[in-house]
Design a protein around this motif. Structure first.
Motif, PDB file in Angstrom:
ATOM      1  N   SER A   1      -2.403  11.470  -2.563  1.00  0.00           N
ATOM      2  CA  SER A   1      -3.762  11.464  -2.922  1.00  0.00           C
ATOM      3  C   SER A   1      -4.119  12.755  -4.006  1.00  0.00           C
ATOM      4  O   SER A   1      -5.110  13.120  -4.299  1.00  0.00           O
ATOM      5  CB  SER A   1      -4.652  11.880  -1.656  1.00  0.00           C
ATOM      6  OG  SER A   1      -4.014  12.874  -1.032  1.00  0.00           O
TER       7      SER A   1
ATOM      8  N   VAL B   1       3.432  16.487   2.874  1.00  0.00           N
ATOM      9  CA  VAL B   1       2.246  15.767   2.145  1.00  0.00           C
ATOM     10  C   VAL B   1       1.666  16.961   1.583  1.00  0.00           C
ATOM     11  O   VAL B   1       1.179  18.122   2.005  1.00  0.00           O
ATOM     12  CB  VAL B   1       1.339  15.330   3.255  1.00  0.00           C
ATOM     13  CG1 VAL B   1       0.150  14.714   2.555  1.00  0.00           C
ATOM     14  CG2 VAL B   1       2.072  14.173   4.341  1.00  0.00           C
TER      15      VAL B   1
ATOM     16  N   LYS C   1      -5.223   5.578  -6.165  1.00  0.00           N
ATOM     17  CA  LYS C   1      -5.766   7.075  -5.826  1.00  0.00           C
ATOM     18  C   LYS C   1      -6.018   7.663  -7.195  1.00  0.00           C
ATOM     19  O   LYS C   1      -6.885   7.276  -8.033  1.00  0.00           O
ATOM     20  CB  LYS C   1      -4.881   7.731  -4.954  1.00  0.00           C
ATOM     21  CG  LYS C   1      -4.457   7.145  -3.925  1.00  0.00           C
ATOM     22  CD  LYS C   1      -5.016   7.829  -2.117  1.00  0.00           C
ATOM     23  CE  LYS C   1      -4.810   6.765  -1.349  1.00  0.00           C
ATOM     24  NZ  LYS C   1      -4.483   7.494  -0.088  1.00  0.00           N
TER      25      LYS C   1
ATOM     26  N   TYR D   1      -1.156  11.965   7.928  1.00  0.00           N
ATOM     27  CA  TYR D   1      -0.261  11.178   6.921  1.00  0.00           C
ATOM     28  C   TYR D   1       1.243  12.016   7.147  1.00  0.00           C
ATOM     29  O   TYR D   1       2.246  11.306   7.060  1.00  0.00           O
ATOM     30  CB  TYR D   1      -0.589  11.309   5.479  1.00  0.00           C
ATOM     31  CG  TYR D   1      -1.685  10.439   5.351  1.00  0.00           C
ATOM     32  CD1 TYR D   1      -1.619   9.013   5.234  1.00  0.00           C
ATOM     33  CD2 TYR D   1      -3.039  10.873   5.200  1.00  0.00           C
ATOM     34  CE1 TYR D   1      -2.454   8.304   4.973  1.00  0.00           C
ATOM     35  CE2 TYR D   1      -4.110  10.167   5.364  1.00  0.00           C
ATOM     36  CZ  TYR D   1      -3.875   8.763   4.882  1.00  0.00           C
ATOM     37  OH  TYR D   1      -5.036   7.749   4.824  1.00  0.00           O
TER      38      TYR D   1
ATOM     39  N   THR E   1      -1.534  16.991  -0.654  1.00  0.00           N
ATOM     40  CA  THR E   1      -2.685  16.994  -0.330  1.00  0.00           C
ATOM     41  C   THR E   1      -3.211  16.185   1.058  1.00  0.00           C
ATOM     42  O   THR E   1      -2.904  15.059   1.004  1.00  0.00           O
ATOM     43  CB  THR E   1      -3.849  16.453  -1.249  1.00  0.00           C
ATOM     44  OG1 THR E   1      -3.639  15.442  -1.864  1.00  0.00           O
ATOM     45  CG2 THR E   1      -3.708  17.916  -2.401  1.00  0.00           C
TER      46      THR E   1
ATOM     47  N   SER F   1       0.735  -1.247  -0.111  1.00  0.00           N
ATOM     48  CA  SER F   1      -0.020   0.026   0.070  1.00  0.00           C
ATOM     49  C   SER F   1       0.743   1.233   0.047  1.00  0.00           C
ATOM     50  O   SER F   1       2.230   1.178   0.077  1.00  0.00           O
ATOM     51  CB  SER F   1      -0.772  -0.073   1.199  1.00  0.00           C
ATOM     52  OG  SER F   1      -0.277   0.624   2.337  1.00  0.00           O
ATOM     53  N   GLY F   2       0.249   2.225  -0.143  1.00  0.00           N
ATOM     54  CA  GLY F   2       1.071   3.671  -0.195  1.00  0.00           C
ATOM     55  C   GLY F   2       2.006   3.789   0.955  1.00  0.00           C
ATOM     56  O   GLY F   2       3.235   4.433   0.726  1.00  0.00           O
TER      57      GLY F   2
ATOM     58  N   ASP G   1       5.001  13.386  -0.351  1.00  0.00           N
ATOM     59  CA  ASP G   1       3.955  12.453  -0.511  1.00  0.00           C
ATOM     60  C   ASP G   1       2.785  13.079  -1.354  1.00  0.00           C
ATOM     61  O   ASP G   1       2.077  13.869  -0.779  1.00  0.00           O
ATOM     62  CB  ASP G   1       3.514  12.101   1.041  1.00  0.00           C
ATOM     63  CG  ASP G   1       2.302  11.188   1.257  1.00  0.00           C
ATOM     64  OD1 ASP G   1       1.547  10.926   0.262  1.00  0.00           O
ATOM     65  OD2 ASP G   1       1.942  10.663   2.354  1.00  0.00           O
TER      66      ASP G   1
HETATM   67  C1  LIG Z   1      -3.806   7.031   0.858  1.00  0.00           C
HETATM   68  C2  LIG Z   1      -2.501   7.944   1.761  1.00  0.00           C
HETATM   69  C3  LIG Z   1      -1.253   7.261   1.984  1.00  0.00           C
HETATM   70  C4  LIG Z   1      -1.189   5.834   2.081  1.00  0.00           C
HETATM   71  O1  LIG Z   1      -1.808   5.183   2.769  1.00  0.00           O
HETATM   72  P1  LIG Z   1      -2.122   3.543   2.561  1.00  0.00           P
HETATM   73  O2  LIG Z   1      -3.411   3.144   3.313  1.00  0.00           O
HETATM   74  O3  LIG Z   1      -0.988   2.989   2.983  1.00  0.00           O
HETATM   75  O4  LIG Z   1      -2.254   3.310   1.131  1.00  0.00           O
HETATM   76  C5  LIG Z   1      -0.318   8.409   2.372  1.00  0.00           C
HETATM   77  N1  LIG Z   1      -0.455   9.482   2.127  1.00  0.00           N
HETATM   78  C6  LIG Z   1      -1.368  10.102   1.668  1.00  0.00           C
HETATM   79  C7  LIG Z   1      -1.433  11.594   1.762  1.00  0.00           C
HETATM   80  C8  LIG Z   1      -2.568   9.208   1.269  1.00  0.00           C
HETATM   81  O5  LIG Z   1      -3.618   9.841   1.022  1.00  0.00           O
END
Ligand SMILES: *Cc1c(COP(=O)(O)O)cnc(C)c1O
Length: 366
Positions: free
Chosen positions: A171, A139, A194, A92, A141, A65-66, A168
């Motif tokens: 999104s 980050v 995303k 995040y 957004t 996942s991210g 990051d």
């Molecule tokens: C979705 C997201 C992540 C990663 O989340 P996972 O649940 O691990 O996919 C990281 N940073 C941001 C800003 C996100 O929106």
């Protein structure tokens, strides 16, 4: 039967098209030329979506996942004697600081509160006071609230101080135009599920090639070694080191073609912005106040404050809306009771109109 019992108005996994899902109806091997060529095509497309200066940038795909992919960057990019400053205005940003600390990386938090955009003056002060900082993470957004941080300003400040910049853009990438070379971003991270509108299973990094090459041997993890993953993909032309999510990769490739058919990132951004504008206006008419001012609101997801009425219950609202065919998203901040509505994915103006009508029918708290 409809394809799906409800539309996901969440920040990912999100509603994807039938075309993207249909790409998963075959089994693929991971080692032959056909598959590796597909991976190479994806990598090339990602770099071209991220910048016009394609010679200096490269793309790496990474399983997970991210969060796994963010961790692969943090754990690979920062040397043992490095120091990371993280701008934090949501979960995040906080997660990046947590993973850096877990990896025993010297970390400085620049905490701004959940409803304040990342602040250049705060970054400037920290960088001036602590010249041993080597890397800055932000980050783009903040999906926690829907906040859009001023990436351009942050990038300019980080670069003026000669820092390596990690964004990051999980999104936002694919939904908001970004040129990594123009901004000087060294590592940009996003994932399959995303704004490219694929399904979950891997993430990717757009990296400045010379910065990534400098990371050889630095990683604190074998499976999350971003350099090794890249080196294998380069040397073996599209080969992943370990089992890759083949179905997801095929769906992602289809999603990239679909993005191109939509007219590219600029067109998708217009659709998201239009969705978000219609949503906030309609919700306002129904008595819902957005948490953030329009000036720092992203077109990705919007936080709404609970109506100030004792009969309102998010659990009941959520259940009713799901029956109506819409999945909403709970809030994630401590300073206010909120819920979130995402408008990324295969979501269009007529969906927002149907949503608003359904909410209008279900105001049980009035
Ligand atoms: C979705 C997201 C992540 C990663 O989340 P996972 O649940 O691990 O996919 C990281 N940073 C941001 C800003 C996100 O929106």
């Amino acid at each position: 039967m409809p394809d799906n019992p409800y539309l996901l108005l969440t920040p990912g996994p999100l509603s994807t098209t039938k075309r993207v899902k249909a790409a998963m109806l075959k089994d693929w091997c991971t080692w032959d030329r056909e598959y590796n060529d597909l991976v190479q095509d994806i990598r090339g497309r990602l770099v071209r979506l991220a910048t016009t200066d394609t010679d200096r940038y490269t793309a790496v795909l990474m399983q997970g996942s991210g969060t796994f992919v963010v961790e692969s960057v943090i754990g690979t990019a920062i040397p043992a004697d490095g120091k990371l400053a993280v701008l934090i205005n949501g979960a995040y940003g906080e997660r990046i600081a947590q993973m850096a600390e877990r990896l025993r990386i010297s970390t400085v938090r620049i905490a701004l509160g959940e409803t304040t955009p990342a602040d250049v003056a705060a970054l400037e002060a920290v960088l001036a006071a602590q010249p041993d900082i080597t890397h800055v993470a932000v980050v783009h957004t903040e999906t926690t609230t829907g906040m859009r941080n001023p990436l351009e300003d942050i990038a300019r400040t980080a670069k003026q101080h000669g820092k390596t910049l990690i964004a990051d853009a999980m999104s936002s990438f694919g939904g908001i135009a970004i040129d990594v070379a123009a901004l000087g971003i060294d590592f940009l991270i996003s994932s399959s599920n995303k704004c490219i509108q694929g399904v979950p299973g891997f993430g990717f990094v757009i990296a400045k090639t010379e910065e990534l090459i400098a990371c050889a041997g630095r990683a604190r993890s074998l499976s999350l070694d971003l350099y090794d993953q890249w080196e294998t993909m380069e040397r073996q032309q599209g080969k992943w080191r370990f089992t890759s999510p083949t179905h997801v990769v095929h769906a992602f490739h289809e999603a990239l073609l679909e993005l191109e058919d939509e007219g590219g990132i600029a067109k998708r951004q217009q659709r998201y912005e239009n969705n978000q504008r219609l949503l906030v206006r309609g919700m306002g008419e129904l008595g819902f106040q957005a948490l953030l001012p329009a000036s720092c609101q992203s077109p990705i997801i919007t936080s709404f404050v609970y109506p100030a009425h004792p009969q309102f219950s998010f659990a009941e609202f959520y259940a009713r809306m799901k029956l109506e065919g819409f999945v909403l998203y709970p809030g994630k901040i401590s300073s206010a009771d909120t819920f979130r509505i995402g408008n990324i994915g295969d979501v269009h103006a007529d969906d927002i109109a149907r949503l608003l009508e359904a909410i209008g029918r279900n105001r049980f708290w009035l």
